[in-house]
Design a protein around this motif. Structure first.
Motif, mmCIF file in Angstrom:
data_model
loop_
_atom_site.group_PDB
_atom_site.id
_atom_site.type_symbol
_atom_site.label_atom_id
_atom_site.label_comp_id
_atom_site.label_asym_id
_atom_site.label_seq_id
_atom_site.Cartn_x
_atom_site.Cartn_y
_atom_site.Cartn_z
ATOM 1 N N ILE A 77 22.472 0.128 5.761
ATOM 2 C CA ILE A 77 22.330 0.273 4.314
ATOM 3 C C ILE A 77 23.686 0.142 3.640
ATOM 4 O O ILE A 77 24.638 0.853 3.977
ATOM 5 N N ASN A 79 24.780 0.200 -0.230
ATOM 6 C CA ASN A 79 24.479 0.333 -1.651
ATOM 7 C C ASN A 79 25.740 0.107 -2.468
ATOM 8 O O ASN A 79 26.695 0.887 -2.378
ATOM 9 N N THR A 81 26.346 0.575 -5.576
ATOM 10 C CA THR A 81 25.922 1.271 -6.792
ATOM 11 C C THR A 81 26.801 2.492 -6.999
ATOM 12 O O THR A 81 27.375 3.015 -6.036
ATOM 13 N N SER A 84 23.665 5.892 -5.992
ATOM 14 C CA SER A 84 22.685 6.073 -4.924
ATOM 15 C C SER A 84 22.824 7.471 -4.342
ATOM 16 O O SER A 84 23.909 8.065 -4.353
ATOM 17 N N GLY A 88 26.387 6.460 -3.011
ATOM 18 C CA GLY A 88 26.713 5.906 -4.317
ATOM 19 C C GLY A 88 28.196 6.019 -4.635
ATOM 20 O O GLY A 88 28.808 7.069 -4.450
ATOM 21 N N GLY A 115 21.924 -3.387 -1.802
ATOM 22 C CA GLY A 115 21.220 -3.044 -3.029
ATOM 23 C C GLY A 115 22.160 -2.750 -4.170
ATOM 24 O O GLY A 115 23.173 -2.067 -3.981
ATOM 25 N N SER A 118 20.082 1.656 -7.812
ATOM 26 C CA SER A 118 19.686 2.870 -7.110
ATOM 27 C C SER A 118 18.185 3.095 -7.256
ATOM 28 O O SER A 118 17.615 2.914 -8.333
ATOM 29 N N THR A 135 25.855 -7.336 -6.569
ATOM 30 C CA THR A 135 25.426 -7.730 -5.223
ATOM 31 C C THR A 135 25.910 -9.104 -4.763
ATOM 32 O O THR A 135 26.308 -9.258 -3.600
ATOM 33 N N ASP A 153 18.110 -6.075 -1.404
ATOM 34 C CA ASP A 153 17.200 -4.995 -1.783
ATOM 35 C C ASP A 153 17.048 -5.040 -3.306
ATOM 36 O O ASP A 153 17.892 -4.527 -4.041
#
Length: 332
Positions: A77, A79, A81, A84, A88, A115, A118, A135, A153
């Motif tokens: 994973i 992220n 962001t 998250s 995060g 991704g 979130s 992304t 994602d």
């Protein structure tokens, strides 16, 4: 309607009547639980299972993004962001995100899931340009340095297309291709595999008292309908991964019910992905309030799922999970 859940077993010594599960030589079953909405369940031998159902339960799964579905695969994973629930803000910078992805690949991830929006409970909607800006540069940077498979994602067609343009190999939609009607067509035209996940409601409201008639069968029916929809667009069933959506519009008991019965989803004839890593129910049961402290519980849940034939584990703690899987496989 009847639903058929294989009672999965493992080991080299097996009865002559045993049927191999999804082409995985280490897993097999001799009995199936027949589940129904308005009646009790019944255990029957494989001889009592309809031929078409047995074929879907036993047929080897074709590779997904070049990955062998006859053995466990780890999806890392990433992220990118600020918000998250677990990581995060840690990978907002391009160099940090790229380095994290390359490290996960080195640690044992065969695919990286990236991704830019979130999906934690209560999360706000992210506009398409912002999600692309988060992304696409990361995907391009990873692809320039590695051949690791990359999943985008996203719920949005424009984001999915932009990600594919720079090297993503799979589209992973937490909305099960219900949010943006064009996203499935993007995948079909590109000929890439997809992961279709179940969620009740959107991230902003999904944990506001979720309700089901029968959570396992409701999720199954949703995934079955979404598979048929994607097939109608031209996405081959052999290139569809299913995800029951742990934690997405589900209580602790809903999550546990799905985990206990996750082998049911093999009857859909598709590989199964489990995304339970660091979820709140793991913290509740494992007494780990902080998400960063939930790796042991996440691994325990993942290994239990692998014993039921789940093919892909979507995780934050790649190195620890890969080590656990290697030892689990060696011991078995």
């Amino acid at each position: 309607m009847s639903y058929f859940r294989p009672l999965v077993q493992s080991g080299e010594i097996r009865p002559d009547t045993a049927v191999t599960l999804a082409g995985m030589p280490h897993l097999w079953f001799t009995h199936v639980e027949i589940m129904q909405r308005n009646a009790g369940s019944e255990i029957v031998t494989v001889e009592a299972v309809p031929g078409d159902v047995l074929a879907r339960l036993s047929a080897p799964r074709e590779p997904i993004a070049g990955l062998d579905m006859g053995q466990a695969q780890i999806m890392g994973i990433l992220n990118v962001t600020p918000d998250s629930f677990s990581d995060g803000g840690r990978h907002n910078e391009l160099t940090d995100a790229t380095a994290a992805a390359l490290q996960m690949a080195q640690d044992g991830a065969s695919i990286i899931d990236i991704g830019g929006e979130s999906t934690r409970p209560g999360a706000d909607f992210i506009e398409i340009p912002d999600e692309i800006e988060r992304t696409v540069p990361v995907i391009g940077a990873i692809r320039a340095k590695s051949t690791v498979q990359i999943s985008i994602d996203t719920r949005k067609a424009a984001v999915g297309q932009a990600a594919l343009n720079v090297g993503a190999n799979l589209i992973n939609d937490v909305a099960g291709f219900t949010f943006d009607p064009e996203l499935g067509s993007v995948a079909a035209r590109a000929g890439v595999p997809v992961c279709v996940m179940h969620a009740q409601g959107d991230p902003k409201t999904m944990q506001n008292d979720p309700q089901y008639d029968h959570v396992v069968l409701d999720v199954y029916d949703f995934l079955q309908e979404r598979i048929a929809y994607l097939e109608s667009l031209g996405v081959a069933r052999t290139q569809i991964v299913t995800d029951p959506g742990i934690g997405f519009g589900k209580t602790l008991e809903h999550n546990l019910s799905i985990l206990r019965n996750i082998s049911l989803f093999h009857a859909l004839g598709c590989p199964i992905l489990l995304g339970a890593s660091r979820k709140r129910f793991i913290g509740t049961i494992g007494k780990a309030p902080l998400a960063d402290d939930r790796a042991p519980g996440s691994i325990a849940v993942g290994l239990a799922a692998l014993a039921q034939g789940v093919q892909i584990l979507r995780v934050h703690d790649v190195g620890e999970t890969a080590q656990a899987v290697r030892l689990w496989q060696a011991a078995r």
